[in-house]
Scaffold this active site. Structure first.
Site, PDB file in Angstrom:
ATOM      1  CD  GLN A 250      39.613  33.106  39.625  1.00 24.16           C
ATOM      2  OE1 GLN A 250      39.842  33.154  40.832  1.00 24.16           O
ATOM      3  NE2 GLN A 250      38.570  33.686  39.066  1.00 24.16           N
TER       4      GLN A 250
ATOM      5  NE  ARG B 160      39.810  38.953  38.052  1.00 20.67           N
ATOM      6  CZ  ARG B 160      40.148  39.486  39.215  1.00 20.67           C
ATOM      7  NH1 ARG B 160      41.306  40.112  39.342  1.00 20.67           N
ATOM      8  NH2 ARG B 160      39.331  39.413  40.246  1.00 20.67           N
TER       9      ARG B 160
END
Length: 413
Positions: free
Chosen positions: A99, A285
């Site tokens: 992320q 993400r």
């Protein structure tokens, strides 16, 4: 000044022992405990205890009732009537997703754009749930493993060559021909957008090569190879397994820190630590997850500039018993304090007079916190104490032979 009970977040990747042991609860816990939040985040504000140890409100409600007194004029002027940081204990038994977090400008623009599109705040495909950025600092409590920042491309080329995977040759050529941030961007983008059929072939080939290379001795990139095997076992059809080969593999000893500014691609792999971040939910993400991945937006946010591990480690300034982790984040400052109740090894007490809101989270032992001219409160491991801006200076004393706590505040300068 109030004692705080943190909020446990039961994510699947969490530990059944680390947080429960810290809080003096039964081990193993009934379910994984991933994070213990100390803050005023709307999704999980810490509980405020009264003099009898009973919950009478939560920290978010208390701040909303009187922001000026709780936060101080400087914090209110700069961040509005909200506590700008969230401190937590994080305990990872399994890897978290890859992320990154946006810059302040990217967060504001993205939030306004998604609002204009009419996306609900809780929509699964929403990237920006608030208009704030989210720099993060992790300080290890145990040995801690992570991936963070894009490695020097020349070293990554060497790693990919050592694998000797024919299916990797076209991608190896992309980076070898342009060993810089643009080459990293091109390779990462290609891997993240490969068809499933290609991923299904490429990832197993890489894993097989990693096994063979590890069995041949102790290669230079042994930690990276073990990590790719671990990730490939959990996410066999995820391009994030390949992306992990591009990142620095980082090992932290207890007390060492790792700072992730905007655009830094990272994933925590294993370990327990104290994490502090700007009070935001904005996450882009990049793999190792079944959740939504917005590739174009992720590419807008990511910083592909290669980063050495030393560039991601905050400097530490020691002031008496306090170790201050220095970062560029305007929302928070974090420090570690160890006190010796016997007075034989370290100081047994410390005085704090910094203005603004503070949270002291106790991770080992017990402390007594006494405001000037006021009643002392005792705080045990797994709890915290909230000190409002309007309250007097406090003296913190170790009530056990050893007491360790972390101090979070909003820097003035």
């Amino acid at each position: 000044m109030r004692t705080l009970e943190g909020v446990v977040r039961p994510y699947a990747w969490g530990s059944r022992t680390a947080i429960a042991s810290m809080r003096g609860k039964a081990v193993p816990s009934p379910h994984p405990e991933a994070e213990l939040w100390f803050g005023a985040h709307p999704a999980g504000p810490a509980s405020c205890l009264d003099a009898d140890g009973q919950i009478d409100t939560d920290l978010l409600t208390a701040i909303d009732a009187d922001p000026a007194a709780m936060l101080g004029a400087h914090t209110v002027e700069r961040f509005g009537g909200r506590l700008p940081f969230l401190m937590k204990v994080l305990a990872a038994e399994e890897p978290l997703s890859l992320q990154a977090h946006p810059s302040a400008d990217q967060a504001r623009d993205g939030y306004e754009r998604e609002n204009a599109l009419g996306l609900p705040i809780d929509a699964s495909d929403r990237n920006y749930r608030d208009p704030w950025h989210k720099p993060e600092l992790m300080v290890a409590l145990t040995e801690f493993e992570a991936l963070a920042g894009f490695r020097d491309p020349s070293e990554t080329v060497e790693l990919l060559r050592e694998l000797q995977v024919a299916e990797l040759d076209p991608y190896l050529g992309m980076l070898a021909g342009q060993p810089d941030s643009e080459g990293l961007r091109a390779l990462f983008t290609t891997w993240l957008t490969l068809p499933d059929a290609t991923i299904t072939t490429l990832v197993p080939a890489v894993l097989a090569a990693a096994v063979q290379l590890l069995s041949s001795g102790t290669p230079r990139f042994a930690a990276e190879l073990r990590t790719v095997l671990e990730l490939g076992e959990v996410y066999p059809r995820d391009p994030g397994v390949l992306a992990s080969l591009l990142l620095n593999r980082i090992h932290l000893e207890p007390g060492e820190g790792l700072y992730m500014p905007a655009g830094n691609l990272h994933a925590y792999l294993r370990g327990t630590g104290v994490e502090i971040m700007a009070n935001s939910d904005n996450v882009l993400r990049g793999g190792l997850t079944p959740k939504h991945i917005d590739v174009p937006e992720l590419l807008r946010v990511l910083d592909f500039t290669p980063a050495a591990v030393d560039d991601l480690v905050p400097s530490v300034r020691t002031v008496g018993a306090e170790r201050v982790y220095v970062t560029a984040a305007p929302e928070f400052r974090l420090s570690r304090v160890e006190l010796d109740g016997t007075g034989l090894r370290y100081a047994s007490s410390i005085c704090f007079d910094m203005p603004g809101p503070q949270i002291l989270a106790v991770l080992a032992g017990t402390i007594e916190v006494r405001p000037a001219g006021g009643r002392a409160i005792t705080v045990r491991a797994g709890q915290a104490v909230w000190i409002a801006d309007s309250e007097p200076d406090v003296v913190v004393h170790a009530s056990s032979s050893r007491a360790v706590f972390f101090r979070a505040l909003v820097p003035v300068g």
